[in-house]
Scaffold this active site. Structure first.
Site, short mmCIF file in Angstrom:
data_model
loop_
_atom_site.label_atom_id
_atom_site.label_comp_id
_atom_site.label_asym_id
_atom_site.label_seq_id
_atom_site.Cartn_x
_atom_site.Cartn_y
_atom_site.Cartn_z
N ASP A 21 36.57 43.28 46.20
CA ASP A 21 36.34 41.82 46.22
C ASP A 21 36.62 41.14 47.56
O ASP A 21 37.23 40.05 47.58
CB ASP A 21 37.17 41.15 45.12
CG ASP A 21 36.73 41.56 43.73
OD1 ASP A 21 35.86 42.43 43.61
OD2 ASP A 21 37.28 41.01 42.75
N LYS A 108 31.25 43.12 39.05
CA LYS A 108 32.14 43.01 37.88
C LYS A 108 32.32 41.56 37.49
O LYS A 108 32.11 40.66 38.29
CB LYS A 108 33.48 43.67 38.16
CG LYS A 108 34.23 43.02 39.28
CD LYS A 108 35.49 43.80 39.57
CE LYS A 108 36.35 43.03 40.54
NZ LYS A 108 36.66 41.66 40.09
N CYS A 147 42.90 41.75 41.06
CA CYS A 147 41.89 42.80 40.94
C CYS A 147 42.33 44.12 41.56
O CYS A 147 41.96 45.19 41.06
CB CYS A 147 40.57 42.31 41.52
SG CYS A 147 39.85 41.03 40.45
C1 VGL Z 1 40.20 37.84 41.42
C2 VGL Z 1 41.00 35.95 40.43
C3 VGL Z 1 39.79 35.72 39.82
C4 VGL Z 1 40.43 39.00 42.32
C5 VGL Z 1 38.98 37.64 40.81
O1 VGL Z 1 39.45 39.54 42.89
O2 VGL Z 1 41.61 39.41 42.48
N1 VGL Z 1 41.21 37.00 41.22
N2 VGL Z 1 38.78 36.57 40.01
#
Ligand code: VGL
Ligand code: ZN
Length: 201
Positions: A21, A108, A147
């Site tokens: 991410d 995802k 994540c």
């Molecule tokens: C994430 C909060 C919401 C992450 C993703 O990638 O850690 N955190 N969505």
């Protein structure tokens, strides 16, 4: 005697890099900006180059939510809207040097009614890793306490060895110390923390 920080680690067949991410919305100026998250980019570029040079697989995940995702505050969730599929916020930053030849992308959190922090949750990542006979995952990216943590937990549960790229993760730290607690948990569960200088060139 083993002096901390002096361990060495060699990349081998069976190793894969998992970049979690690293997307504009989690970077400074993004809608869910993680503090100092831009600092991971040059470090990840070095890990990316090391894996690419050896022809080892690189998996890059993207948080990829529909506009009405259940994790968004207007829909009752905990987060400001972020990483809406196809948006600029969901895109990779230009500074992230993804080698076109060896990079595989996993999306995802794509279902409106279900959040997914782990890169294994609702994806075919495990199948793709097994297809490439991967045994050891090197995990870095954002965010340490969400994540990255959930991906490392699931990777260990699925039977992979996991190496945590300690210099290439940053935390949301909703509560102070969340990032440190997440790192401690990953290590307690068996993840091996490393830094760039421990990789044998
Ligand atoms: C994430 C909060 C919401 C992450 C993703 O990638 O850690 N955190 N969505
Ligand atoms: Zn999300």
């Amino acid at each position: 005697m083993r002096r901390p920080g002096c361990e060495r680690l060699t990349l081998n067949v069976g190793d894969a890099l998992i970049v979690v991410d690293v997307q504009n919305d989690f970077l400074p100026g993004g809608s869910l900006a993680v503090s100092q998250s831009d600092e991971v980019i040059p470090v990840l570029n070095r890990y990316l180059a090391a894996f690419a040079r050896r022809g080892l697989p690189i998996f890059v995940t993207r948080d990829w939510h529909p506009p009405n995702h259940c994790s968004f505050q207007p829909h009752g969730g905990p987060w400001p809207p972020h990483c809406v599929a196809g948006s600029e916020g969901a895109a990779f930053p230009f500074a992230l040097e993804l080698p076109a030849s060896s990079t595989l992308i996993t999306l995802k959190g794509t279902e409106a009614e279900k959040d997914a922090y782990s890169a294994f949750d609702g994806t075919d990542l495990n199948v793709r890793l097994r297809a490439k006979r991967v045994q050891r995952l090197f995990v870095g990216g954002l965010a340490t306490d969400y994540c990255v943590l959930c991906t490392v937990r699931d990777g260990l549960k699925a039977g992979y060895e996991v190496v945590l790229l300690q210099d290439a993760v940053r935390a949301v730290n909703l509560r102070p110390g969340d990032g440190e607690r997440a790192e401690a948990e990953m290590i307690r569960r068996g993840a091996i923390p490393i830094r760039l200088e421990m990789l044998v060139a």
